[in-house]
Design a protein around this motif. Structure first.
Motif, short mmCIF file in Angstrom:
data_model
loop_
_atom_site.label_atom_id
_atom_site.label_comp_id
_atom_site.label_asym_id
_atom_site.label_seq_id
_atom_site.Cartn_x
_atom_site.Cartn_y
_atom_site.Cartn_z
N GLY A 159 -3.96 21.88 -3.96
CA GLY A 159 -3.20 23.10 -3.72
C GLY A 159 -1.80 23.01 -4.29
N LEU A 160 -1.15 21.89 -4.07
CA LEU A 160 0.19 21.69 -4.63
C LEU A 160 0.15 21.68 -6.16
N SER A 161 -0.91 21.14 -6.72
CA SER A 161 -1.05 21.10 -8.18
C SER A 161 -1.03 22.50 -8.76
N GLY A 162 -1.74 23.41 -8.10
CA GLY A 162 -1.73 24.80 -8.55
C GLY A 162 -0.34 25.40 -8.51
N ASP A 163 0.39 25.12 -7.44
CA ASP A 163 1.76 25.61 -7.31
C ASP A 163 2.64 25.07 -8.44
N PRO A 202 0.82 -1.22 0.00
CA PRO A 202 0.00 0.00 0.00
C PRO A 202 0.85 1.27 0.00
N ALA A 203 2.01 1.24 0.66
CA ALA A 203 2.90 2.40 0.66
C ALA A 203 3.37 2.73 -0.76
N GLU A 204 3.70 1.70 -1.53
CA GLU A 204 4.10 1.91 -2.92
C GLU A 204 2.93 2.44 -3.75
N LYS A 205 1.74 1.94 -3.47
CA LYS A 205 0.55 2.42 -4.18
C LYS A 205 0.28 3.89 -3.85
N LEU A 206 0.50 4.26 -2.59
CA LEU A 206 0.32 5.65 -2.20
C LEU A 206 1.31 6.55 -2.95
N ALA A 207 2.55 6.11 -3.07
CA ALA A 207 3.55 6.89 -3.81
C ALA A 207 3.14 7.01 -5.28
N LEU A 208 2.63 5.95 -5.85
CA LEU A 208 2.15 6.00 -7.23
C LEU A 208 0.97 6.96 -7.37
N ARG A 268 5.73 27.79 -9.25
CA ARG A 268 6.22 28.50 -8.07
C ARG A 268 7.68 28.17 -7.82
N PRO A 269 8.49 29.17 -7.55
CA PRO A 269 9.93 28.96 -7.34
C PRO A 269 10.25 27.99 -6.21
N ARG A 270 9.37 27.89 -5.21
CA ARG A 270 9.67 27.00 -4.08
C ARG A 270 9.86 25.55 -4.53
N TRP A 271 9.33 25.18 -5.69
CA TRP A 271 9.45 23.80 -6.16
C TRP A 271 10.58 23.62 -7.16
N GLN A 272 11.40 24.65 -7.35
CA GLN A 272 12.56 24.51 -8.24
C GLN A 272 13.65 23.65 -7.61
N HIS A 273 13.77 23.72 -6.28
CA HIS A 273 14.83 22.98 -5.60
C HIS A 273 14.28 21.91 -4.66
N ALA A 274 12.98 21.71 -4.70
CA ALA A 274 12.34 20.68 -3.88
C ALA A 274 11.26 20.02 -4.73
N SER A 275 10.88 18.86 -4.35
CA SER A 275 9.88 18.12 -5.11
C SER A 275 8.51 18.21 -4.44
N ALA A 276 7.53 18.68 -5.17
CA ALA A 276 6.17 18.71 -4.64
C ALA A 276 5.68 17.29 -4.38
N HIS A 277 6.12 16.35 -5.21
CA HIS A 277 5.73 14.95 -5.02
C HIS A 277 6.27 14.42 -3.69
N THR A 278 7.54 14.68 -3.42
CA THR A 278 8.15 14.22 -2.17
C THR A 278 7.48 14.90 -0.98
N PHE A 279 7.23 16.19 -1.09
CA PHE A 279 6.57 16.93 -0.02
C PHE A 279 5.21 16.31 0.30
N ALA A 280 4.40 16.07 -0.74
CA ALA A 280 3.06 15.52 -0.54
C ALA A 280 3.13 14.12 0.05
N LEU A 281 3.99 13.28 -0.50
CA LEU A 281 4.08 11.91 -0.01
C LEU A 281 4.55 11.88 1.44
N THR A 282 5.50 12.72 1.79
CA THR A 282 5.98 12.78 3.18
C THR A 282 4.85 13.18 4.12
N ALA A 283 4.06 14.17 3.72
CA ALA A 283 2.94 14.62 4.56
C ALA A 283 1.91 13.50 4.74
#
Length: 185
Positions: free
Chosen positions: A150-154, A68-74, A159-174
């Protein structure tokens, strides 16, 4: 459908003409009009086609996932736009900006609910296996989808904040943090 989504993403809903789509598809404008009637109907049909295709690709990938963790990442990877200007998300934003009748709203709601059902299924599977915390499924899905939207809109805005970070990683971590069973670090 591919020609339509490409033309819409390039020119935008307001500027794209049925003749632009017809030319890319190698068809006459009359043929396009015969099948869809008007541009608003075409946009909704293209969106439904795009979501069905994406849903099928997600399901195929999820069936190969080991947990399920892998499915969540997908899920996060398939849900969020891949880059600013992502064609599928551009279509969503442009369709949502238009006025809709009840039938259109029902279709858009069904498309959104399909993703919510996929997420809830992953959550319930993880809970049944003791891998996810016992959170309320409905409330979790609402929070998760609101965050992802919300992240999708960013991402789409670039948005510059996602130039050096991954929105995908941020969302999955949360999401993983919320689903971590009590007592696990």
């Amino acid at each position: 459908m591919r020609a339509a989504i490409s033309a819409i993403a390039e020119k935008g809903v307001a500027a794209v003409r049925m003749s632009d789509i017809a030319a890319r598809a190698g068809m006459s404008t009359g043929h396009i009009l015969y099948h869809f009637g008007k541009k608003d109907r075409l946009l909704l049909e293209v969106l439904a086609w795009s979501e069905a295709d994406l849903g099928t690709r997600f399901q195929q990938a999820a069936e190969e996932a080991a947990s399920p963790a892998e499915k969540l990442a997908l899920f996060v990877r398939f849900y969020l736009p891949g880059h600013p200007g992502d064609e599928r998300y551009a279509l969503w934003t442009q369709v949502l900006a238009r006025r809709h009748d009840d039938a259109d709203r029902q279709l858009l709601t069904a498309l959104s609910e399909a993703w919510e059902e996929r997420l809830e299924s992953i959550l319930l599977e993880g809970q049944a296996l003791g891998q996810f915390a016992e959170v309320d499924p409905s409330a979790f899905v609402i929070r998760a989808v609101a965050m992802l939207n919300g992240l999708s809109g960013d991402v789409m805005f670039g948005r510059p904040r996602w130039q050096h970070a991954s929105a995908h990683t941020f969302a999955l971590t949360a999401l993983e943090r919320e689903l971590r069973p009590t007592g696990q670090a």
